[in-house]
Write an enzyme that holds these catalytic residues in place. Structure first.
Site, PDB file in Angstrom:
ATOM      1  N   VAL A 113       0.851  -1.195   0.000  1.00  0.00           N
ATOM      2  CA  VAL A 113       0.000   0.000   0.000  1.00  0.00           C
ATOM      3  C   VAL A 113       0.893   1.254   0.000  1.00  0.00           C
ATOM      4  O   VAL A 113       1.887   1.304   0.721  1.00  0.00           O
ATOM      5  CB  VAL A 113      -0.907   0.007   1.252  1.00  0.00           C
ATOM      6  CG1 VAL A 113      -1.671   1.324   1.358  1.00  0.00           C
ATOM      7  CG2 VAL A 113      -1.881  -1.154   1.214  1.00  0.00           C
TER       8      VAL A 113
ATOM      9  N   THR B  76      -0.760   2.481  -8.205  1.00  0.00           N
ATOM     10  CA  THR B  76      -1.754   3.176  -9.035  1.00  0.00           C
ATOM     11  C   THR B  76      -1.118   4.343  -9.773  1.00  0.00           C
ATOM     12  O   THR B  76      -1.388   4.567 -10.963  1.00  0.00           O
ATOM     13  CB  THR B  76      -2.923   3.668  -8.156  1.00  0.00           C
ATOM     14  OG1 THR B  76      -3.481   2.534  -7.468  1.00  0.00           O
ATOM     15  CG2 THR B  76      -4.002   4.323  -8.993  1.00  0.00           C
TER      16      THR B  76
ATOM     17  N   ILE C  94      -3.677   3.613 -26.514  1.00  0.00           N
ATOM     18  CA  ILE C  94      -3.957   2.378 -25.785  1.00  0.00           C
ATOM     19  C   ILE C  94      -5.430   2.051 -25.938  1.00  0.00           C
ATOM     20  O   ILE C  94      -6.246   2.923 -26.228  1.00  0.00           O
ATOM     21  CB  ILE C  94      -3.610   2.488 -24.277  1.00  0.00           C
ATOM     22  CG1 ILE C  94      -4.468   3.576 -23.615  1.00  0.00           C
ATOM     23  CG2 ILE C  94      -2.138   2.738 -24.062  1.00  0.00           C
ATOM     24  CD1 ILE C  94      -4.339   3.599 -22.108  1.00  0.00           C
ATOM     25  N   THR C  95      -5.752   0.794 -25.766  1.00  0.00           N
ATOM     26  CA  THR C  95      -7.140   0.349 -25.826  1.00  0.00           C
ATOM     27  C   THR C  95      -7.567  -0.038 -24.425  1.00  0.00           C
ATOM     28  O   THR C  95      -6.984  -0.950 -23.829  1.00  0.00           O
ATOM     29  CB  THR C  95      -7.281  -0.880 -26.759  1.00  0.00           C
ATOM     30  OG1 THR C  95      -6.737  -0.540 -28.022  1.00  0.00           O
ATOM     31  CG2 THR C  95      -8.734  -1.270 -26.896  1.00  0.00           C
TER      32      THR C  95
ATOM     33  N   HIS D  60      -2.265  -7.775  -5.042  1.00  0.00           N
ATOM     34  CA  HIS D  60      -2.271  -9.237  -5.116  1.00  0.00           C
ATOM     35  C   HIS D  60      -3.652  -9.842  -4.971  1.00  0.00           C
ATOM     36  O   HIS D  60      -3.835 -11.021  -5.203  1.00  0.00           O
ATOM     37  CB  HIS D  60      -1.320  -9.829  -4.080  1.00  0.00           C
ATOM     38  CG  HIS D  60      -1.578  -9.356  -2.692  1.00  0.00           C
ATOM     39  ND1 HIS D  60      -0.811  -8.387  -2.099  1.00  0.00           N
ATOM     40  CD2 HIS D  60      -2.537  -9.671  -1.810  1.00  0.00           C
ATOM     41  CE1 HIS D  60      -1.288  -8.141  -0.891  1.00  0.00           C
ATOM     42  NE2 HIS D  60      -2.329  -8.909  -0.688  1.00  0.00           N
TER      43      HIS D  60
ATOM     44  N   ASP E 185      12.619  10.306  -6.779  1.00  0.00           N
ATOM     45  CA  ASP E 185      12.630  11.771  -6.701  1.00  0.00           C
ATOM     46  C   ASP E 185      12.466  12.267  -5.274  1.00  0.00           C
ATOM     47  O   ASP E 185      12.649  13.460  -5.002  1.00  0.00           O
ATOM     48  CB  ASP E 185      11.499  12.341  -7.563  1.00  0.00           C
ATOM     49  CG  ASP E 185      10.142  11.777  -7.167  1.00  0.00           C
ATOM     50  OD1 ASP E 185       9.343  12.496  -6.551  1.00  0.00           O
ATOM     51  OD2 ASP E 185       9.876  10.589  -7.458  1.00  0.00           O
TER      52      ASP E 185
ATOM     53  N   ALA F 239       7.227   7.756 -10.564  1.00  0.00           N
ATOM     54  CA  ALA F 239       5.888   7.793 -11.152  1.00  0.00           C
ATOM     55  C   ALA F 239       5.422   9.239 -11.278  1.00  0.00           C
ATOM     56  O   ALA F 239       4.671   9.591 -12.179  1.00  0.00           O
ATOM     57  CB  ALA F 239       4.915   6.987 -10.297  1.00  0.00           C
TER      58      ALA F 239
END
Length: 596
Positions: free
Chosen positions: A19, A24, A43-44, A85, A138, A204
């Protein structure tokens, strides 16, 4: 997409990690990067997954893909949208996983955490190769904001302070993976991609390292998964896995399915798995999401399709979805005669996971077959026995089973629930516990902690009622009162002495009972090895039965000795055991059946 012209299908990719490690955010960044490259195909969006065509990936990665070696033959990547998971555990096939490769996201500032380790355990169980996205680089002190370009160039732009801390944190992750049995290193230092896990530093937040992450992922899939990704030209039947069931407005109950082999066509006969067994059904409808720019109305977000080819994420509608188990297969068949063999195949798989034994053990419930399978494996590795394991919420029957266990072993009188609820009819357990969590490690840890504390408390109470073993020496020059009671100084040579313990001498003869233990005028509840204390003993007279420097022992009852050697053996220290065995030898001279 047509499956007949491809030699390899797209790999199914899952994203796992603890977590707040940034799973995400990483998925969003990968999707966002791909959307920016939409002139090459974009993207599809599929149900539960995003398909990244190889043209889009080539645009993102540039010449990095040249290092993957050879001609690129995979048509792209199918990335499961829901990280974690819980969904991954449902991507199961017999003996392995429908996921081909995984990205394990690790927070560089925190290293491997509980859910990271849990994810690694499941990856190991399912034999799924993975690489590590070492996220939040970062956030390391000294990072130069505005650093742009490929990862190698960005790393060169960083301060020595950042570089030193990064290398230290990278080493910690490498060391942690090594302790778990995985050899790893930064991807640019890896010499053998078959033997070493690649670690790719990423941000990210800024997109740093995303091209390199995708390039390494594609390279691994290209080189090492060719056999698994081979497309069977006209597969005999379509096979998919239910990830989750969802209610959709205007449609009703739907199943989000990852199609792993062949194709699904509206009207196909299919096998579904429910708790009571396999059932026949029909594909009533298939839906794919509308492109984002076509979503005029949030309630109108799906478009019906007639057929879907593997590998793909699709929303399937059938009249018999109620009670279908996430993690179980959906298999097409053409002829009625095929159903019996398929029914036997899928039900055998279910029976291998669902457990009902006439033995003492914990009760285990999970919301999906994949979750149950992963939970049982981890309990097995910890040596925790299981009486009942099933899919579904916790009911009254489960608490009744736990009450039966309580009568034989109170420490196993527990229900462990993963991704389930406690139903209203499940009565409150009197002497057991219910542990619920959406994290497998957490539910097991909660139970293990409770069992350890309960055992420790019961042992403490039980031991308090017994005479514990102790070996003493009467100290010279420390006889304070001759009798009624005798008061003198002793040193505890081994074990533990409590008030009210009976004492005997080295010949095995009982001398009297300890009334009090004191140190500097203060009453004590016990004295341990190495303590020098004053004790008062009713019965003996100093100078007669007890002389200076003599060795004395506590005298547990014979039944106490049996309990100490059996039920409470693990509660005794090494010097406790040493004193106990010496007491048994001494006392056996006058009572041959002592301790038996």
């Amino acid at each position: 997409m047509s499956s007949t012209t491809q030699t390899l299908r797209q790999p199914v990719v899952v994203v796992l990690g603890h977590v707040d490690a940034g799973k995400t955010s990483l998925l969003d960044r990968i999707r966002g990067t791909a959307v920016q490259a939409r002139e090459a195909g974009g993207i599809t969006q599929e149900i539960g997954a995003s398909f990244f065509p190889i043209e889009t990936l080539q645009t993102i990665t540039g010449n990095l893909l040249d290092r993957a070696g050879g001609e690129l033959k995979i048509p792209g990547l199918l990335v499961i949208d829901t990280p974690g998971h819980e969904i991954f555990s449902n991507l199961r096939v017999r003996g392995g996983s429908a996921a081909d490769i995984a990205i394990l996201v690790v927070d560089v500032l925190k290293g491997l955490e509980n859910q990271t380790i849990e994810s690694l355990e499941i990856l190991k169980q399912r034999h799924v190769p993975f690489l590590v996205a070492l996220n939040k680089v970062d956030m390391i002190k000294g990072w130069r904001k505005g650093s742009e370009g490929l990862l190698a160039e960005v790393l060169k732009q960083q301060t020595p302070e950042w570089n030193d801390e990064f290398e230290e944190r990278l080493y910690n992750v490498v060391a942690s993976l090594s302790r778990l049995g995985f050899e790893s290193d930064a991807y640019y230092r890896v010499k053998d991609f078959r033997k070493q896990v690649s670690i790719v530093p990423v941000s990210a937040r800024y997109g740093t390292g995303i091209p390199e992450l995708l390039a390494v992922l594609i390279g691994l899939a290209q080189q090492f998964l060719k056999g698994k990704l081979s497309v069977i030209e006209e597969a005999e039947r379509g096979r998919g896995i239910i990830l989750e069931l969802q209610e959709e407005a205007g449609v009703g109950q739907t199943a989000n399915v990852i199609l792993t082999e062949g194709k699904f066509v509206v009207g196909d006969s299919i096998v579904l798995v429910k708790r009571e067994g396999a059932v026949k059904s029909k594909v009533k409808a298939l839906f794919m999401p509308k492109p984002l720019d076509e979503m005029r109305d949030p309630r109108d977000k799906f478009t019906p399709v007639q057929r879907v080819y593997a590998a793909a994420g699709v929303k399937l509608v059938s009249t018999d979805l109620e009670g279908a188990i996430p993690g179980t297969p959906v298999i097409t068949f053409r002829h009625e005669s095929e159903f019996a063999a398929l029914k036997k195949e899928v039900e055998k798989d279910l029976q291998n996971v669902v457990v009902k034994r006439d033995t003492m053990g914990v009760i285990v419930k999970a919301g999906s077959i994949g979750g149950l399978e992963a939970l049982l494996q981890m309990l097995k590795e910890r040596g925790i026995p299981v009486r009942l394991a099933d899919i579904g919420d916790i009911s009254k029957n489960d608490t009744v089973e736990a009450e039966v266990v309580k009568d034989h072993d109170p420490y196993l009188a527990a229900i462990l629930g993963f991704d389930v609820k406690l139903l209203p009819d499940a009565k409150e357990m009197k002497n057991g516990q219910v542990f619920l969590s959406s994290v497998i490690y957490e539910v097991i840890d909660k139970y293990a902690e409770w069992a350890a504390k309960a055992r420790e408390e019961n042992e403490r109470v039980g031991l308090a009622s017994l005479t514990t073993p102790a070996k003493l020496k009467a100290l010279p020059g420390a006889f304070f009162r001759r009798n009624d009671p005798a008061v003198f100084g002793v040193e505890v040579l081994a074990g533990k002495l409590h008030p009210h313990a009976r004492l005997m001498n080295a010949e095995g003869k009982e001398l009297g009972k300890v009334e009090q233990i004191q140190d500097k005028g203060k009453n004590l509840e016990s004295a341990r090895m190495g303590d020098k204390v004053a004790i008062s003993v009713s019965g003996p007279t100093l100078g007669r039965q007890i002389r200076e420097n003599v060795i004395l022992y506590s005298l547990p009852r014979s039944h106490d000795v049996k309990l100490l050697r059996g039920k409470y053996l693990n509660a005794l220290s090494g010097d406790d055991l040493e004193a106990l065995e010496e007491i048994v030898r001494v006392r056996s001279a006058t009572d041959p059946m002592y301790g038996f």
